[in-house]
Design an enzyme around this catalytic site. Structure first.
Site, PDB file in Angstrom:
ATOM      1  N   SER A   1      -3.567  10.867 -21.515  1.00 52.07           N
ATOM      2  CA  SER A   1      -2.274  10.307 -21.124  1.00 52.07           C
ATOM      3  C   SER A   1      -1.126  11.140 -21.663  1.00 52.07           C
ATOM      4  O   SER A   1      -1.228  11.752 -22.728  1.00 52.07           O
ATOM      5  CB  SER A   1      -2.148   8.887 -21.681  1.00 52.07           C
ATOM      6  OG  SER A   1      -3.074   8.034 -21.074  1.00 52.07           O
TER       7      SER A   1
ATOM      8  N   GLU B   1      10.492  -5.493   4.785  1.00 51.40           N
ATOM      9  CA  GLU B   1      10.340  -6.104   3.479  1.00 51.40           C
ATOM     10  C   GLU B   1      11.156  -5.310   2.458  1.00 51.40           C
ATOM     11  O   GLU B   1      11.402  -4.115   2.635  1.00 51.40           O
ATOM     12  CB  GLU B   1       8.865  -6.099   3.079  1.00 51.40           C
ATOM     13  CG  GLU B   1       8.047  -7.117   3.853  1.00 51.40           C
ATOM     14  CD  GLU B   1       8.166  -8.506   3.246  1.00 51.40           C
ATOM     15  OE1 GLU B   1       9.181  -9.171   3.497  1.00 51.40           O
ATOM     16  OE2 GLU B   1       7.249  -8.908   2.523  1.00 51.40           O
TER      17      GLU B   1
ATOM     18  N   HIS C   1      -8.361  10.632 -17.301  1.00 57.77           N
ATOM     19  CA  HIS C   1      -9.227  10.731 -18.473  1.00 57.77           C
ATOM     20  C   HIS C   1      -9.690  12.158 -18.745  1.00 57.77           C
ATOM     21  O   HIS C   1     -10.320  12.413 -19.764  1.00 57.77           O
ATOM     22  CB  HIS C   1     -10.407   9.760 -18.325  1.00 57.77           C
ATOM     23  CG  HIS C   1      -9.991   8.347 -18.613  1.00 57.77           C
ATOM     24  ND1 HIS C   1     -10.797   7.435 -19.217  1.00 57.77           N
ATOM     25  CD2 HIS C   1      -8.826   7.704 -18.408  1.00 57.77           C
ATOM     26  CE1 HIS C   1     -10.158   6.284 -19.358  1.00 57.77           C
ATOM     27  NE2 HIS C   1      -8.956   6.430 -18.859  1.00 57.77           N
TER      28      HIS C   1
ATOM     29  N   LYS D   1      -2.502  -4.366 -26.512  1.00 59.51           N
ATOM     30  CA  LYS D   1      -1.122  -4.204 -26.039  1.00 59.51           C
ATOM     31  C   LYS D   1      -1.017  -4.481 -24.540  1.00 59.51           C
ATOM     32  O   LYS D   1      -0.066  -5.128 -24.082  1.00 59.51           O
ATOM     33  CB  LYS D   1      -0.632  -2.789 -26.359  1.00 59.51           C
ATOM     34  CG  LYS D   1       0.859  -2.639 -26.212  1.00 59.51           C
ATOM     35  CD  LYS D   1       1.366  -1.384 -26.905  1.00 59.51           C
ATOM     36  CE  LYS D   1       2.862  -1.260 -26.720  1.00 59.51           C
ATOM     37  NZ  LYS D   1       3.441  -0.181 -27.541  1.00 59.51           N
ATOM     38  N   ASP D   2      -2.001  -4.000 -23.779  1.00 61.33           N
ATOM     39  CA  ASP D   2      -1.989  -4.268 -22.339  1.00 61.33           C
ATOM     40  C   ASP D   2      -2.107  -5.765 -22.058  1.00 61.33           C
ATOM     41  O   ASP D   2      -1.542  -6.267 -21.082  1.00 61.33           O
ATOM     42  CB  ASP D   2      -3.136  -3.526 -21.638  1.00 61.33           C
ATOM     43  CG  ASP D   2      -2.797  -2.058 -21.400  1.00 61.33           C
ATOM     44  OD1 ASP D   2      -1.618  -1.695 -21.555  1.00 61.33           O
ATOM     45  OD2 ASP D   2      -3.708  -1.275 -21.053  1.00 61.33           O
TER      46      ASP D   2
END
Lengths: 180, 255, 422
Positions: free
Chosen positions: C221, C289, C217, C245-246
């Site tokens: 971005s 894994e 922040h 959108k998220d």
């Protein structure tokens, strides 16, 4: 910019209905997520299945008492003397804080079986051994806050609201009892 | 089939190359036994699983423990409370110590775990040529191929091919990795008598006991799938709604 | 307004009272409400939010699992199966936690891929990137220790092999290994400390995630074009545009997650981990894994013990210096005609390593692993530094809202298929 003019938190009314439905749906989903977590805190199936405990009464002589574990709690099994039974039955029930006849609290006169947890705040009363303090009424005495129980496990004096609980039990033979 | 397409989907999701390397080696392909629980929404064949329990009780339990399963769990296979109590009472369970400090035996109760054939791992090994028979509680989860593998294994005993040197005390099984298995062929025709009249062929007993063991390993399977369907339907609707909201929110953005 | 109180713009009296004294509402409004966000994100930009949500799912399910789990070698396996059988909804919580680890890695790998493809690690976001690598390392440690807890065969032998890696270091190796074990082998003390750390580390991750977001922040971005917003015409407030959108991405993600949990919960696991740990018998084919397989492949590609360990650790540590290995001023691979194919090959190469890591270390698998390992490092150490000098990038757009150099606005829908470049 024009395209952000309507982006105020209040939102434009024309998309309210769709948002409302979506929001309600999402809220239901989030609420449903709480269910498995809360359920997992409840007693598990194997805990609930551990329902009963067998007690052999043969070695308990008159006047003696033993304590056994049942569902993680102490259960008092007392072989009462004739005097104790007589004392318990002589009291007029309507004079008791939690009225109950002695007969309603035993299956066989001699054997008193109780959950050994004070109904006040959960301490274990003393009185199982003959040398213990048994309170003013010859039954049990809770040292935490001074509740006195009689020879039928009924509350006689002190802050406890109820008589000691009687668990579910059944005699499987003359000298064996299954609690639970 | 559906299960396979699911696997394909999961495979793609998990960065396709992520497929866990299952049992190494080039063991014979395990035939698909088409169990009732194979399909995506499949459930357990209760009758088969009950027969499977009988096979376990009368045959397998002589050597194999199932320490994670309790008699009370049999209720899920459709047995009544009374039946479960009767089954449990057939077994003497070690309990104690009693007031004299001695361990003692008493009839089993529904809350007891299945009685173990041996007191401990070492006793089990000592009685079985040094190798303890594995616990069967989660066997289908613990072997690649699951119930299909168990069924294949139980019916896969045959004479070794010429030239195959079999160690002493070992048995040839075409589905066992390395082919030499310590356990002798456990099932023989008509070894048990099914109450429902089903013919106790080796194939039938193997299928039933594999079903039973699959249930024992994944008792939550039916509940899991049923809940999964509901949740995915819910999420699909929610996805449509959120997408519609997103479209509306973005409708007047020039992008 | 009395002196010392925050000047709150909220009207609701309760909110206002709190906000004046502790401006959390103002902060949320600033960071997640009006926060100016580039308007041209594609769906790759969902994955940070997805990772955040997954972390919270893992912490919530983990806390409830820990209320039933017993960290003792003789009880751990059975306590996990008790959760599966007897604890109410225990199977659901356990399978969400178990598959959540895989989902977390899938999401974070895509998040990292996006960062590499669009050059999000470049100035001024170097520290943001470094914090991300720290998070990834903490995740790996947490996942590794979590896998030990059920105390199956793979738990035990995974713990044995991974802790033995440290014995490769000269002088201090044995000391470190004993420090990890708390004994002379992987045993009860090891299980206990792994449980303790497995509970602790997610909260450390949470703290670093907070820093990661705080750093984000400050710089703002990155975006698919890799150019900074030139003004308000290039950005949108985070809410409602990116919250909406998220949300779409989140619900779709949950569907994938649910398919795994409800219909193939053990698909990504290994059957051997349903066999209780046995210190006397190693399974014939042990693998970590799936999300550790690329590094496992690198480890095994090197014939030397110490060399393999160093290269394995180096394969992630090298990400720390990525901002200084790639000196090209152009961020987005869209405008780097040479770097783009090399990077996509690197991504495929990563999947090859993942695949070969699950294969036995013999025959041509070793050769494949070596070639892939060589390319893995060559991309960082040779190709990127060289390309910074040799490559001629495509012309960059003037701004986000005028994506074509000198051109007008894009035709409607041109950017509406945001994944087309993926």
């Amino acid at each position: 910019m024009a395209n952000i003019a309507h982006a105020a938190p209040d939102g434009a009314p024309r998309r309210d209905f769709l948002k409302l439905v979506t929001g309600a749906f999402a809220a239901v989903g989030v609420g449903a997520i709480a269910w498995p977590f809360i359920a997992s805190l409840q007693p598990a199936k194997d805990t609930l299945a551990l329902a009963n405990t067998d007690v052999d009464l043969a070695p308990i002589t008159e006047g003696q008492a033993i304590t056994v574990m049942w569902r993680g709690k102490p259960v008092f099994v007392r072989n009462r003397t004739a005097k104790e039974i007589q004392e318990a039955r002589a009291v007029p029930t309507n004079s008791l804080p939690d009225p109950a006849t002695d007969q309603s609290r035993v299956q066989k006169d001699q054997w008193l079986i109780l959950v050994g947890i004070c109904t006040h705040l959960g301490c274990v009363p003393t009185g199982q051994r003959t040398t213990d303090a048994r309170g003013d009424y010859g039954g049990w005495f809770c040292p935490c806050h001074g509740s006195h129980y009689d020879t039928s496990g009924r509350i006689r004096k002190g802050p406890a609201p109820r008589n000691l609980d009687v668990p579910q039990y059944a005699f499987t033979s003359d000298t064996k009892v299954r609690i639970g | 089939m559906l299960r396979n397409s699911f696997k394909a989907l999961a495979l793609a999701i998990s960065l396709f190359a992520a497929a866990p390397a299952h049992a190494a080696g080039e063991a014979i392909a395990i035939p698909d036994a088409k169990f009732s629980f194979d399909r995506m929404f499949g459930t357990y064949d209760r009758a088969s699983a009950q027969r499977g329990f009988q096979v376990y009780k009368e045959v397998c339990s002589a050597c194999h423990s199932m320490r994670l399963v309790s008699y009370r769990n049999l209720r899920e296979l459709g047995l009544t409370e009374a039946q479960v109590e009767a089954i449990a009472a057939q077994f003497q369970i070690v309990d104690g110590p009693n007031d004299e400090g001695q361990m003692f035996e008493r009839p089993g109760r529904p809350s007891d775990r299945f009685r173990r054939p041996f007191a401990n791992e070492a006793a089990a090994a000592a009685a079985n040529n040094g190798k303890a028979p594995p616990d069967l509680s989660v066997m289908t989860k613990a072997r690649a191929g699951g119930a299909n593998y168990l069924l294949a294994l139980l019916t896969g005993y045959e004479d070794p091919p010429p030239g195959f040197v079999l160690a002493d005390g070992a048995h040839y099984n075409k589905y066992f990795p390395g082919y030499a298995i310590a356990m002798g062929a456990p099932l023989n025709p008509d070894q048990v008598e099914f109450a429902d009249g089903t013919s106790a062929t080796v194939e039938q007993m193997a299928r039933d006991v594999s079903t039973f063991l699959q249930w024992a390993a994944e008792p939550e399977l039916e509940q899991r799938r049923a809940l999964g369907v509901k949740i995915i339907i819910f999420l699909t609707i929610l996805a449509g709604l959120t997408y519609a909201v997103k479209r509306k929110v973005w409708a007047d953005v020039e992008h | 307004m009395s002196i010392g109180l925050h000047n709150s713009e909220f009207k609701n009296p309760v909110v206002r009272w709190v906000d004046q004294r502790l401006p959390v509402f103002t902060m949320m409004q600033k960071e997640y409400g009006t926060f100016p966000t580039p308007k041209n994100f594609n769906y790759f930009w969902n994955f940070g939010a997805l990772a955040m949500v997954t972390l919270m799912i893992m912490i919530a399910t983990g806390i409830f699992l820990s209320m039933h789990y017993v960290a003792n070698t003789s009880l751990a396996f059975d306590s996990v199966e008790r959760i599966m059988r007897d604890v109410n909804a225990g199977w659901l919580i356990r399978y969400v936690h178990m598959n959540g680890a895989s989902m977390f890695f899938i999401v974070v790998y895509i998040h990292i891929f996006r960062g590499m493809y669009y050059g999000s690690y470049k100035a001024p976001r170097e520290l943001l990137w470094i914090l991300g690598v720290v998070i990834f390392l903490l995740m790996m440690a947490t996942a590794f220790m979590g896998y030990v807890l059920p105390w199956g065969q793979m738990s035990f032998w995974g713990a044995t092999v991974i802790t033995n890696l440290f014995s490769a270091f000269p002088v201090v190796g044995e000391f470190i290994v004993q420090l990890l074990w708390g004994g002379l082998s992987v045993d009860n003390p090891t299980l206990n400390r792994f449980f303790s750390l497995h509970y602790l580390l997610p909260f450390v991750i949470f703290g670093v995630v907070f820093l990661h977001v705080a750093a984000l922040h400050i710089t703002g971005s990155n975006n698919p074009l890799g150019i900074e917003p030139k003004g308000p015409q290039d950005t949108l407030p985070f809410h409602p545009y990116y919250t909406a959108k998220d949300s779409v991405g989140l619900v779709v993600y949950f569907i994938v997650f649910a398919v795994l949990v409800f219909f193939a919960p053990n698909y990504l696991g290994h059957p051997d981990n349903y066999i209780p740990a046995n210190p006397l018998v190693t399974p014939p084919h042990i693998v970590p894994e799936w999300y550790f397989l690329p590094y496992y492949a690198i480890l095994r590609a090197v014939p030397d013990k110490l060399g393999g360990v160093l290269l394995m650790f180096g394969s992630i540590l090298i990400w720390f210096v990525l901002p200084w290995l790639d000196r090209s001023p152009v961020r987005s691979m869209r405008f780097r005609p040479l770097a783009r194919p090399f990077f996509l090959l690197w991504a495929v190469n990563f999947l090859v390593l993942l695949w070969v890591g699950g294969k036995p270390a013999e025959g041509h698998y070793v050769l494949i692993a070596r070639i892939a390992t060589a390319y893995y490092f060559a991309y960082f150490l040779v190709i990127l530094p060289l390309l910074a000098r040799l490559e001629r990038p495509l012309p960059l757009p003037e701004s986000i809202s005028r994506p074509v150099l000198g051109g007008g606005p894009l035709p409607a829908g041109a950017a509406a298929k945001p994944m087309e470049k993926a």
